[in-house]
Design an enzyme around this catalytic site. Structure first.
Site, mmCIF file in Angstrom:
data_model
loop_
_atom_site.group_PDB
_atom_site.id
_atom_site.type_symbol
_atom_site.label_atom_id
_atom_site.label_comp_id
_atom_site.label_asym_id
_atom_site.label_seq_id
_atom_site.Cartn_x
_atom_site.Cartn_y
_atom_site.Cartn_z
ATOM 1 N N SER A 1 5.115 25.614 68.244
ATOM 2 C CA SER A 1 6.020 25.002 69.214
ATOM 3 C C SER A 1 7.487 25.349 68.979
ATOM 4 O O SER A 1 8.320 25.071 69.830
ATOM 5 C CB SER A 1 5.867 23.472 69.203
ATOM 6 O OG SER A 1 6.502 22.913 68.081
ATOM 7 N N LYS B 1 11.044 19.467 64.906
ATOM 8 C CA LYS B 1 11.510 19.591 66.289
ATOM 9 C C LYS B 1 13.046 19.586 66.335
ATOM 10 O O LYS B 1 13.712 19.202 65.372
ATOM 11 C CB LYS B 1 10.986 18.428 67.142
ATOM 12 C CG LYS B 1 9.494 18.446 67.383
ATOM 13 C CD LYS B 1 9.080 19.559 68.321
ATOM 14 C CE LYS B 1 7.584 19.550 68.590
ATOM 15 N NZ LYS B 1 6.794 19.884 67.411
#
EC number: 3.4.21.88
Length: 234
Positions: A155, A193
């Protein structure tokens, strides 16, 4: 390796079995760990079972059997420490090989490798040192302790972070918008993230259009550290 919550649950189950001869119910486990729902307990139980610490017995209510207990007795949670190395490891593991040459021991430092971190759907938070790796001092300059995590998932590929990379993290509890951080979600799961604050909400952004931004109330997200370096094996 187990997370702090996984250790707490395993210890609670063991204590109840030793005291009463039967495991606690999901409601009792939820209350003991101060979780808001039984779904969190289900995830912890599943993680313990997958790691071989407990076994669920079929066709029996509340039937949990403890198979083993971690050798370590650490209960302090996510507390990585820095170890200053006096030499470079002579035979580093392939997954942590440095893409730079360390010229002397004086120019290198050993830091703990804490396991894996999800760059994708969050996985369980990492709580225990699994190994150490040696990195250049320049990569861990600045204040605070440092630790390393192996990346699992894709991701963050548009930020240059690939599956299998090892990220170097400086331990800190705050972040600026745009920082790439290790975020602990609901004290159960950790993920790598990009951090964005939106009022009293926290957005955890992926760097891959295949993944949606996840938004949480700020009390549900705890920053565990900031990305400061990357180690890649070719």
């Amino acid at each position: 390796m187990l997370t702090r919550k996984q250790l707490e649950l395993l210890d609670f189950i063991r204590t109840r079995v030793e005291a009463e001869g039967v495991p606690p119910s999901f409601d009792e486990m939820k209350d003991a760990l101060d979780l808001k729902s039984k779904s969190g307990i289900h995830r912890l139980i599943t993680a313990l079972e997958e790691r071989g610490f407990i076994r669920r017995l079929a066709h029996r209510a509340r039937a949990l059997e403890i198979v083993k207990f971690p050798e370590t007795t650490e209960r302090s949670g996510f507390k990585p420490r820095v170890v200053e190395g006096s030499r470079v490891d002579p035979a580093p593991r392939p997954s942590t090989a440095l893409p730079v040459e360390v010229e002397s021991a004086a120019n290198a430092m050993a830091i703990p490798l804490m396991g894996r971190i999800a760059a994708g759907v969050p996985i369980e938070a990492i709580a225990h040192v699994s190994d150490h790796i040696t990195v250049p001092n320049a990569m861990v300059s600045g204040r605070g302790a440092h630790y390393a995590l192996e990346v699992k998932g894709d991701s963050m590929i548009e930020a240059g972070i690939n599956d299998g990379d090892v990220v170097v993290i400086r331990e800190q509890v705050s972040a600026e918008n745009g920082d790439i951080v290790v975020a602990l979600v609901e004290d159960l799961e950790a993920t790598l993230k990009r951090f964005r604050r939106r009022g009293n909400m926290i957005a955890l952004e992926a760097a891959n259009p295949a993944y949606e931004t996840r938004v949480f109330p700020d009390h549900m997200v705890k920053v565990q550290g900031k990305l400061v370096g990357l180690i890649r094996t070719y």
